[in-house]
Design a protein around this motif. Structure first.
Motif, PDB file in Angstrom:
ATOM      1  N   ILE A 185     -19.706  19.423  87.087  1.00  0.00           N
ATOM      2  CA  ILE A 185     -18.900  18.341  86.526  1.00  0.00           C
ATOM      3  C   ILE A 185     -19.122  17.100  87.379  1.00  0.00           C
ATOM      4  N   GLY A 186     -19.250  15.956  86.706  1.00  0.00           N
ATOM      5  CA  GLY A 186     -19.362  14.684  87.394  1.00  0.00           C
ATOM      6  C   GLY A 186     -18.075  13.898  87.252  1.00  0.00           C
ATOM      7  N   LEU A 187     -17.730  13.136  88.267  1.00  0.00           N
ATOM      8  CA  LEU A 187     -16.496  12.359  88.275  1.00  0.00           C
ATOM      9  C   LEU A 187     -16.760  10.976  88.859  1.00  0.00           C
ATOM     10  N   MET A 188     -15.996  10.018  88.369  1.00  0.00           N
ATOM     11  CA  MET A 188     -16.056   8.661  88.901  1.00  0.00           C
ATOM     12  C   MET A 188     -14.673   8.048  88.825  1.00  0.00           C
ATOM     13  N   LEU A 189     -14.433   7.060  89.641  1.00  0.00           N
ATOM     14  CA  LEU A 189     -13.273   6.194  89.474  1.00  0.00           C
ATOM     15  C   LEU A 189     -13.812   4.903  88.890  1.00  0.00           C
ATOM     16  N   ILE A 190     -13.200   4.439  87.806  1.00  0.00           N
ATOM     17  CA  ILE A 190     -13.654   3.195  87.207  1.00  0.00           C
ATOM     18  C   ILE A 190     -12.579   2.131  87.362  1.00  0.00           C
ATOM     19  N   ASP A 191     -13.023   0.941  87.693  1.00  0.00           N
ATOM     20  CA  ASP A 191     -12.137  -0.195  87.849  1.00  0.00           C
ATOM     21  C   ASP A 191     -11.568  -0.558  86.485  1.00  0.00           C
ATOM     22  N   TRP A 192     -10.254  -0.627  86.380  1.00  0.00           N
ATOM     23  CA  TRP A 192      -9.603  -0.917  85.107  1.00  0.00           C
ATOM     24  C   TRP A 192      -8.309  -1.655  85.389  1.00  0.00           C
ATOM     25  N   PRO A 193      -8.008  -2.694  84.656  1.00  0.00           N
ATOM     26  CA  PRO A 193      -6.767  -3.416  84.940  1.00  0.00           C
ATOM     27  C   PRO A 193      -5.541  -2.564  84.635  1.00  0.00           C
ATOM     28  N   PRO A 194      -4.419  -2.855  85.278  1.00  0.00           N
ATOM     29  CA  PRO A 194      -3.192  -2.138  84.927  1.00  0.00           C
ATOM     30  C   PRO A 194      -2.982  -2.164  83.412  1.00  0.00           C
ATOM     31  N   HIS A 195      -2.506  -1.065  82.902  1.00  0.00           N
ATOM     32  CA  HIS A 195      -2.480  -0.796  81.461  1.00  0.00           C
ATOM     33  C   HIS A 195      -1.180  -0.051  81.167  1.00  0.00           C
ATOM     34  N   PRO A 196      -0.686  -0.072  79.934  1.00  0.00           N
ATOM     35  CA  PRO A 196       0.544   0.680  79.647  1.00  0.00           C
ATOM     36  C   PRO A 196       0.483   2.160  80.051  1.00  0.00           C
ATOM     37  N   MET A 197      -0.728   2.754  80.048  1.00  0.00           N
ATOM     38  CA  MET A 197      -0.852   4.161  80.451  1.00  0.00           C
ATOM     39  C   MET A 197      -0.867   4.334  81.972  1.00  0.00           C
ATOM     40  N   HIS A 198      -1.133   3.249  82.691  1.00  0.00           N
ATOM     41  CA  HIS A 198      -1.110   3.261  84.162  1.00  0.00           C
ATOM     42  C   HIS A 198      -0.757   1.853  84.645  1.00  0.00           C
ATOM     43  N   PRO A 199       0.523   1.469  84.453  1.00  0.00           N
ATOM     44  CA  PRO A 199       0.938   0.083  84.691  1.00  0.00           C
ATOM     45  C   PRO A 199       0.879  -0.400  86.132  1.00  0.00           C
ATOM     46  N   THR A 200       0.802   0.496  87.094  1.00  0.00           N
ATOM     47  CA  THR A 200       0.771   0.067  88.495  1.00  0.00           C
ATOM     48  C   THR A 200      -0.566   0.379  89.170  1.00  0.00           C
ATOM     49  N   ARG A 201      -1.503   0.915  88.427  1.00  0.00           N
ATOM     50  CA  ARG A 201      -2.788   1.331  89.011  1.00  0.00           C
ATOM     51  C   ARG A 201      -3.928   0.524  88.403  1.00  0.00           C
ATOM     52  N   ASP A 202      -4.964   0.261  89.211  1.00  0.00           N
ATOM     53  CA  ASP A 202      -6.101  -0.525  88.745  1.00  0.00           C
ATOM     54  C   ASP A 202      -7.393   0.292  88.669  1.00  0.00           C
ATOM     55  N   LYS A 203      -7.235   1.594  88.423  1.00  0.00           N
ATOM     56  CA  LYS A 203      -8.414   2.447  88.257  1.00  0.00           C
ATOM     57  C   LYS A 203      -8.074   3.620  87.365  1.00  0.00           C
ATOM     58  N   ARG A 204      -9.120   4.166  86.783  1.00  0.00           N
ATOM     59  CA  ARG A 204      -9.012   5.360  85.948  1.00  0.00           C
ATOM     60  C   ARG A 204     -10.019   6.381  86.445  1.00  0.00           C
ATOM     61  N   GLY A 205      -9.667   7.631  86.279  1.00  0.00           N
ATOM     62  CA  GLY A 205     -10.649   8.671  86.507  1.00  0.00           C
ATOM     63  C   GLY A 205     -11.547   8.765  85.287  1.00  0.00           C
ATOM     64  N   TYR A 206     -12.814   9.098  85.496  1.00  0.00           N
ATOM     65  CA  TYR A 206     -13.745   9.277  84.394  1.00  0.00           C
ATOM     66  C   TYR A 206     -14.512  10.570  84.610  1.00  0.00           C
ATOM     67  N   VAL A 207     -14.446  11.447  83.614  1.00  0.00           N
ATOM     68  CA  VAL A 207     -15.129  12.745  83.660  1.00  0.00           C
ATOM     69  C   VAL A 207     -16.410  12.627  82.846  1.00  0.00           C
ATOM     70  N   LEU A 208     -17.509  13.106  83.403  1.00  0.00           N
ATOM     71  CA  LEU A 208     -18.772  13.111  82.671  1.00  0.00           C
ATOM     72  C   LEU A 208     -19.632  14.286  83.103  1.00  0.00           C
ATOM     73  N   ASN A 209     -20.575  14.605  82.257  1.00  0.00           N
ATOM     74  CA  ASN A 209     -21.579  15.626  82.566  1.00  0.00           C
ATOM     75  C   ASN A 209     -21.000  17.007  82.848  1.00  0.00           C
ATOM     76  N   VAL A 210     -20.024  17.403  82.052  1.00  0.00           N
ATOM     77  CA  VAL A 210     -19.498  18.766  82.167  1.00  0.00           C
ATOM     78  C   VAL A 210     -20.509  19.690  81.490  1.00  0.00           C
ATOM     79  N   PHE A 211     -21.014  20.651  82.251  1.00  0.00           N
ATOM     80  CA  PHE A 211     -22.026  21.549  81.684  1.00  0.00           C
ATOM     81  C   PHE A 211     -21.890  22.933  82.297  1.00  0.00           C
ATOM     82  N   VAL A 212     -21.978  23.945  81.432  1.00  0.00           N
ATOM     83  CA  VAL A 212     -21.990  25.346  81.854  1.00  0.00           C
ATOM     84  C   VAL A 212     -23.229  25.987  81.247  1.00  0.00           C
ATOM     85  N   GLU A 213     -23.990  26.678  82.062  1.00  0.00           N
ATOM     86  CA  GLU A 213     -25.188  27.375  81.569  1.00  0.00           C
ATOM     87  C   GLU A 213     -24.784  28.349  80.461  1.00  0.00           C
ATOM     88  N   PRO A 214     -25.619  28.465  79.419  1.00  0.00           N
ATOM     89  CA  PRO A 214     -25.254  29.300  78.258  1.00  0.00           C
ATOM     90  C   PRO A 214     -24.799  30.716  78.597  1.00  0.00           C
TER      91      PRO A 214
END
Length: 152
Positions: free
Chosen positions: A67-96
């Motif tokens: 699994i890959g993870l990043m923090l992305i810069d994002w302005p405060p938003h109704p879903m996170h009114p006091t925070r200026d970042k979001r977590g971002y999940v990418l590249n989730v992969f499990v071998e068949p």
């Protein structure tokens, strides 16, 4: 089986997992080759500086999920009114051969904890059709996001 954090020498693994994830979703090989070439150059410095982070799950030292993870810069938003970042999940992969054993679920739980540890109280991801049931079962919901490809 054990889990460790991603390391800089995992570049090829991260690229392969991303390519296989999109292949499973039906992306053509010609598009994948081009994407992987550019993704490799994009992710290399981010692995080095730690802005791309995550986990890899191993079975007898053989990587079987990641699994890959990043923090992305994002302005405060109704879903996170006091925070200026979001977590971002990418590249989730499990071998068949390792699917349907709860590995992706375990990696997603680690992602939640890591985001909280790093100060993010809201996270996003883009799900493939195959991945949606997993994410929904973990409490993820659809958003109002829309997208458009721009002609260059």
């Amino acid at each position: 089986m054990y889990i460790r954090t991603l390391r800089t020498h995992d570049l090829d693994l991260v690229c392969r997992h991303r390519e296989e994830m999109f292949r499973d979703a039906g992306t053509s090989d010609d598009v994948l080759m081009l994407m992987t070439e550019h993704f490799r150059e994009w992710v290399r410095p981010r692995l080095l500086d730690g802005s791309y982070f995550g986990y890899v799950m191993l079975d007898d030292d053989v990587p079987v999920a990641g699994i890959g993870l990043m923090l992305i810069d994002w302005p405060p938003h109704p879903m996170h009114p006091t925070r200026d970042k979001r977590g971002y999940v990418l590249n989730v992969f499990v071998e068949p051969d390792y699917r349907n054993r709860g590995l992706a679920r375990e990696l997603m739980n680690l992602a939640d904890a890591e985001f909280v540890r790093r100060g993010a109280c809201y996270a996003v991801l883009h799900a493939t059709e195959k991945g949606k049931p997993l994410y929904q079962g973990l409490g993820w919901n659809g958003t109002t996001e829309m997208a458009k490809t721009l002609n260059m």
